[in-house]
Each structure stands twice: as structure tokens, then as C-alpha cells.
Design a protein around this motif. Structure first.
Motif, mmCIF file in Angstrom:
data_model
loop_
_atom_site.group_PDB
_atom_site.id
_atom_site.type_symbol
_atom_site.label_atom_id
_atom_site.label_comp_id
_atom_site.label_asym_id
_atom_site.label_seq_id
_atom_site.Cartn_x
_atom_site.Cartn_y
_atom_site.Cartn_z
ATOM 1 N N ARG A 44 0.829 -1.209 0.000
ATOM 2 C CA ARG A 44 0.000 0.000 0.000
ATOM 3 C C ARG A 44 0.863 1.258 0.000
ATOM 4 N NH1 ARG A 44 -5.170 -0.654 1.223
ATOM 5 N NH2 ARG A 44 -5.277 1.412 2.153
ATOM 6 N N ARG A 49 -1.386 3.941 -2.039
ATOM 7 C CA ARG A 49 -2.688 3.783 -1.391
ATOM 8 C C ARG A 49 -2.624 4.116 0.100
ATOM 9 N NH1 ARG A 49 -4.641 -1.938 -2.544
ATOM 10 N NH2 ARG A 49 -2.468 -2.316 -3.019
ATOM 11 N N SER A 51 -0.338 6.717 2.914
ATOM 12 C CA SER A 51 0.730 7.692 3.119
ATOM 13 C C SER A 51 1.094 7.761 4.598
ATOM 14 C CB SER A 51 0.304 9.063 2.593
ATOM 15 O OG SER A 51 -0.953 9.412 3.136
ATOM 16 N N LYS A 86 -0.691 6.345 -14.077
ATOM 17 C CA LYS A 86 -2.117 6.653 -13.896
ATOM 18 C C LYS A 86 -2.296 7.746 -12.848
ATOM 19 C CE LYS A 86 -3.578 1.893 -14.530
ATOM 20 N NZ LYS A 86 -4.159 0.718 -13.885
ATOM 21 N N PHE A 89 -0.525 11.405 -13.976
ATOM 22 C CA PHE A 89 -1.157 12.198 -15.031
ATOM 23 C C PHE A 89 -2.635 12.483 -14.763
ATOM 24 C CE2 PHE A 89 2.568 10.363 -17.195
ATOM 25 C CZ PHE A 89 3.229 11.558 -17.389
ATOM 26 N N THR A 90 -3.114 12.124 -13.594
ATOM 27 C CA THR A 90 -4.445 12.538 -13.180
ATOM 28 C C THR A 90 -4.341 13.387 -11.917
ATOM 29 O OG1 THR A 90 -4.710 10.487 -11.920
ATOM 30 C CG2 THR A 90 -5.506 10.489 -14.163
ATOM 31 N N LYS A 92 -3.317 12.576 -9.060
ATOM 32 C CA LYS A 92 -3.747 11.885 -7.838
ATOM 33 C C LYS A 92 -2.601 11.422 -6.966
ATOM 34 C CE LYS A 92 -8.161 10.216 -9.550
ATOM 35 N NZ LYS A 92 -8.745 9.116 -10.313
ATOM 36 N N ASP B 99 -6.123 13.939 5.047
ATOM 37 C CA ASP B 99 -5.319 12.885 4.422
ATOM 38 C C ASP B 99 -6.086 12.119 3.356
ATOM 39 O OD1 ASP B 99 -2.929 13.295 5.520
ATOM 40 O OD2 ASP B 99 -3.028 11.691 7.021
ATOM 41 N N ASP B 117 -9.793 8.989 -16.972
ATOM 42 C CA ASP B 117 -8.799 9.929 -16.467
ATOM 43 C C ASP B 117 -7.473 9.827 -17.199
ATOM 44 O OD1 ASP B 117 -10.566 10.914 -14.669
ATOM 45 O OD2 ASP B 117 -9.591 10.109 -12.880
ATOM 46 N N TYR B 148 -12.777 14.162 -3.938
ATOM 47 C CA TYR B 148 -12.407 12.746 -3.786
ATOM 48 C C TYR B 148 -12.355 12.388 -2.309
ATOM 49 C CZ TYR B 148 -10.486 12.773 -8.555
ATOM 50 O OH TYR B 148 -10.306 12.870 -9.907
ATOM 51 N N ASP B 157 -10.664 -1.163 -0.387
ATOM 52 C CA ASP B 157 -10.315 0.240 -0.628
ATOM 53 C C ASP B 157 -11.449 0.915 -1.382
ATOM 54 O OD1 ASP B 157 -7.629 0.709 0.375
ATOM 55 O OD2 ASP B 157 -7.010 -0.820 -1.075
#
Lengths: 135, 384
Positions: A44, A49, A51, A86, A89-90, A92, B99, B117, B148, B157
Motif C-alpha cells: 500500500r 494507497r 501515506s 495513472k 497524469f491525473t 492523484k 489525508d 482519467d 475525492y 479500498d
């Protein structure tokens, strides 16, 4: 011409490249960090997914990097790069900081209480704590 | 104006002083070539002469972290089919509320599909192109806000996205590029992932307007002329049933993915409805399966499009309308009928740490006109 190109690609793809000798990999954190870590949590952290810790990577040119991608994250380097593209470039996510050498990883983890990295078990110093060994 | 934008952005990139430590520059490119397999075939913008421009593209992204959880991202993209004229594909500011909560504002990608996306980032997936039977809708960008929220529900998830905004740009209608807008778009997407499995659900609604008047039905006779003639004959209700003027519209998308690093399987189903117009309700889906052999990933996929023409628009008037109005009206309504199935076979080969070579053959069987179109394409996707 196109046919020949495709045949060439298939031949190249089929050729098995020589694998480098594999090393045991120590996943390291700062000594001040008392948490335990599962391989699932490691995945993760290195796929963006989680941090909970700040992951650092070895540069792509390091042979240990591809071994860690396979053993630690469970994916090939190319798959991981596709995954991160992915997110990049989004907007995220940003992939883990890349450091050129194992010494730089150890120094970074020694100095940052929230950092996590990995090195060859033989490179581990007293400045870091091993939370997981991958072999 | 677009060219000067490119020059300006290159100047920004090339000036080292302008790039702070918290600014990152990334890019991606696709260089692809293709051609149809028969002389009277056309598909995905290709004909029977090899073309290196149609699906090639290059993009640069600049992201600057302004600290205090605020960042700004701009993605400049030039497509070969537009002569590589550069435009902003994404341009937004992002604020991280917590977060697991982020809000973005600006020009965003409309989150219709699982691959929406990053559909231009060929390196991110195995296909040579995303399945056009499902992804060919258009309306790719939205100006607005998105929120989001990520969460862990047990071992699952969850990613929830809310979006609000509008679209103002072009739409392709019967091969013509026309002005289009969608106002007050509101939408929700929800993606759940556990181990190798993930599922995605999307619902978007808005008010669609498409300027159909310039579309030519016959030499010297446009849809606008048809509307005028119908109105002049007291048939305004027919015009209202046909035209696309602030019509309630909705989109539903459902996707399933399995990826255990060896096998990768993807399926998506979409349904598009524009009420009170001649646009057919579109029900499209595809399924794809691939297998990874180290750097080599062959795949096969199948796409299905099934759009029935809204013949109920003119049926009550079949005996009332003069043939010179009925025939073009029937033609306009029938233009939305589409019954097609497409097979794709291809492979991805990761020949370099940052680049993949791909080749794909697509064969479309268009039952509506009983025509078969084949396209062979190959090329390189890379990230930098």
C-alpha cells in the motif's frame, strides 16, 4: 514488413534475459518508529494507497529496485510504472522519492522519523531499524 | 494563440530559474501508425494508406506544490490529428482537505469510464487504444469541481468521487463537428478494490444542448431547414421531440476488473440517454482479457454497440407529413441507429523501462450497413 516486425517482436519477447543474482532485502525505518509492518501495508505504501509513512525508492538503474518491485510490491517494474503513470497524469499522486544509492537511502531514513526504505541486508547499519526482510 | 501558448510553456520549462524544487514536470507520448485492411474501409480515423499522425500525441504536465496542501497542475497535450496544436487537457488547482479528502477545481476529465482519467496515457494500460465502442462518446473534459474521498472499509479500498460542472465544446454528430454544451453536470463515481478485484460505478446527469441545425441531410438541405419547414407546417411538437435543446441526459457506467499480475480482465457497460431528442439510447459494453508473460502481454477483447433509432418520434406523423419532410426526418432519426460488434487482438511489449511497443488488429462488424472494417495499428507509448 509489418509481419516481419511482429515476428521480430515475438522473438525478442520470448528471449529470456539473464536474471541478476538475488539478494535478501531489508525494509528499514527510523529507529524511533515502533510500528510493525505487514507485506500488505508495504504494498500500500509503495503503490500510493497509504501515506502513513514516506516511502523512498532506489533509482530504476539499481538492480535491487526491480527485485524490490517484485518481492516487496508484487509487481514488475513496468507494471508499477504504468500504475504510477495513472496517478501522476491525473494529479492523484506522486511516486516515492528516488535516491541513487543504498547509502543515501540509509541516510534519509536515519534522518527522517517518518521515512521507510529498503537496502540489501548486508548494507544495514545501526542508524536504521529493519521491520521486514524479503527473500 | 495556441502556438504562442506552446512557445510560452516551453519557455517556462526551459527557464531553470522558473522551476522551483517543488515543481515537477512529467510527460507522455504515443507515436502510432495504422491503416485499414481494405480499400473501402474507414475506422478510428484511418483509411487504407498508412497514417502516422491520427493517433499520435505528446503531452507535458507541470505540477507545482505551493505548500499548505495546495497544488496546481496543468497538462498540455497536442494530438497528431489536430496537427499537434497544443491545448490544456487538464488545468486545475488541488486542495487537500484531510489525508483522505481532496478537492480539485478547474478543467478536469469527465469521469465517465474506468480509464477516462488516463485514456490518453497509453503507457498506463495494455491496449493500443481504449475500446472505442464504449469510449467514443466525446465530452471528455468538464470545467468545474470534483471531490475525492478515499477510505478503507475493512479490507476494501473505497474511492468516492463527486463532480459538478459543465461542458462547452464540440460534439461529433453524423460525422459533423457541431457546437455542444452540457449544463449543471452532477455526478458520482465509486470504486471499490480488494486484492485482485475492483468494481466501479458511475452516474452523471446534466442538461444537454447540441446545435444540430448545420448538419446536412441532403445537398442544400440542413437539419435547420427541416426544423423551419416543420414549424411552418404547424409541427412544432415534432421539432421539440427531435432537437437537442437543454434536454435531461444521464450516463450510467459499471465496470469490473480482475488483475492478479498474471491475468488481467476488464469489462465495462455503459448506458447513455438524452431524453426528448433524436439521440438513441446507447447501450454499449466491452470485455477484455490478457495474460502477462514477463514483458509480453497479449490480449483479446470484444466490443458491442446497440443503439435503436427513436422511430416513435415520426411514427404518429407518418400519414400527416409530406414525403419531402418525412424522408429527411426518417433519415435523421435513422442516422442514430447503430448495431456493431468489434473484435480486437493485440499485444503490449515492454521493451524499455519507460516505453512499450504495441500492436493491435481491430475488426468491426457493422450490422446496420452490413459492412466490415478492419484496422491494423502499431506504435510506442512512453512516459518521461
Amino acid at each position: 514488413m509489418l509481419n516481419r516486425l511482429i515476428v521480430t517482436m515475438l522473438v525478442v519477447a520470448g528471449a529470456v534475459s539473464a536474471l541478476p543474482a538475488t539478494a535478501d532485502i531489508a525494509v528499514i525505518v527510523n529507529p524511533a518508529n515502533n510500528s510493525t509492518l505487514t507485506t500488505d501495508e508495504l504494498t500500500r505504501l509503495y503503490t500510493g494507497r497509504s501515506s502513513a509513512l514516506n516511502a523512498v525508492n532506489l533509482a530504476e538503474s539499481s538492480p535491487l529496485r526491480s527485485q524490490f518491485d517484485e518481492k516487496g510490491v508484487g509487481r514488475s517494474s513496468a507494471q508499477l510504472k504504468a500504475h504510477w503513470s495513472k496517478l501522476i497524469f491525473t494529479g492523484k499522486g506522486t511516486p516515492p522519492l528516488e535516491l541513487a544509492t543504498e547509502a543515501a537511502v540509509i541516510e534519509h531514513v536515519t534522518q527522517n522519523p517518518n521515512a521507510i526504505g529498503y537496502v540489501d541486508v548486508a548494507s544495514v547499519t545501526d542508524g536504521v531499524k529493519v521491520v521486514l526482510t524479503l527473500n | 494563440m495556441r502556438k504562442s501558448l506552446l512557445v510560452l510553456s516551453l519557455a517556462v520549462i526551459l527557464a531553470p530559474a522558473a522551476v522551483s524544487a517543488d515543481t515537477s514536470i512529467n510527460g507522455f507520448a504515443s507515436i502510432k501508425a495504422g491503416m485499414t485492411t481494405g480499400s473501402d474501409e474507414q475506422l478510428y480515423g484511418y483509411d487504407d494508406t498508412i497514417d502516422f499522425k491520427n493517433e499520435s500525441l505528446i503531452a507535458l504536465q507541470i505540477k507545482s506544490d505551493l505548500g499548505e496542501k495546495l497544488s496546481v497542475t496543468a497538462q498540455l497535450l497536442g494530438r497528431g490529428r489536430d496537427d499537434f496544436d497544443v491545448g490544456f487537457e487538464w488545468a486545475f488547482i488541488s486542495y487537500q482537505l484531510t489525508d483522505n479528502m481532496t478537492i480539485n477545481a478547474g478543467r478536469l476529465r469527465t469521469p465517465f469510464y474506468k480509464y477516462s482519467d488516463f485514456k490518453d496515457v497509453g503507457y498506463a494500460y495494455d491496449w493500443l487504444r481504449v475500446p472505442q465502442g464504449v469510449y467514443g462518446l466525446g465530452f471528455d473534459t468538464i470545467e468545474g469541481l470534483t471531490f475525492y474521498r478515499t477510505a478503507q472499509l475493512g479490507s476494501v479500498d473505497s474511492t468516492l468521487q463527486l463532480i459538478f460542472g459543465s461542458y462547452d465544446g464540440d460534439a461529433t454528430l453524423s460525422g459533423n463537428s457541431v457546437n455542444a454544451s452540457i449544463d449543471t453536470i452532477t455526478g458520482i463515481t465509486w470504486e471499490l478494490a480488494k486484492d485482485s478485484l475492483s468494481a466501479r460505478f458511475a452516474y452523471l446527469a446534466g442538461k444537454t444542448s447540441i446545435d444540430t441545425a448545420p448538419v446536412t441531410l441532403a445537398p442544400g438541405f440542413t437539419v435547420g431547414n427541416l426544423y423551419q419547414a416543420l414549424n411552418a407546417n404547424g409541427l412544432t411538437p415534432v421539432v421539440e421531440a427531435v432537437d437537442i435543446d437543454d434536454e435531461s441526459s444521464n450516463f450510467i457506467g459499471v465496470g469490473l476488473t480482475f488483475d492478479d499480475s498474471n491475468w488481467i480482465a476488464v469489462a465495462e457497460f455503459t448506458r447513455v440517454e438524452v431524453e426528448n431528442s433524436f439521440i438513441a439510447t446507447q447501450k454499449n459494453w466491452y470485455a477484455s482479457i490478457g495474460k502477462r508473460f514477463n514483458s509480453f502481454t497479449p490480449y483479446i477483447s470484444y466490443e458491442r454497440e446497440n443503439n435503436d433509432a427513436v422511430v416513435s418520434i415520426y411514427q404518429p406523423y407518418s400519414n400527416v407529413l409530406p414525403p419531402q419532410l418525412l424522408v429527411p426526418l426518417q433519415g435523421l432519426v435513422a442516422s442514430q441507429e447503430r448495431d456493431a460488434s468489434t473484435w480486437n487482438v493485440g499485444f503490449r511489449y515492454d521493451f524499455h523501462p519507460s516505453a512499450a511497443f504495441k500492436a493491435q488488429f481491430s475488426s468491426e462488424d457493422l450490422q446496420t450497413t452490413d459492412q466490415r472494417n478492419g484496422v491494423l495499428a502499431f506504435g510506442v507509448d512512453l512516459v518521461f
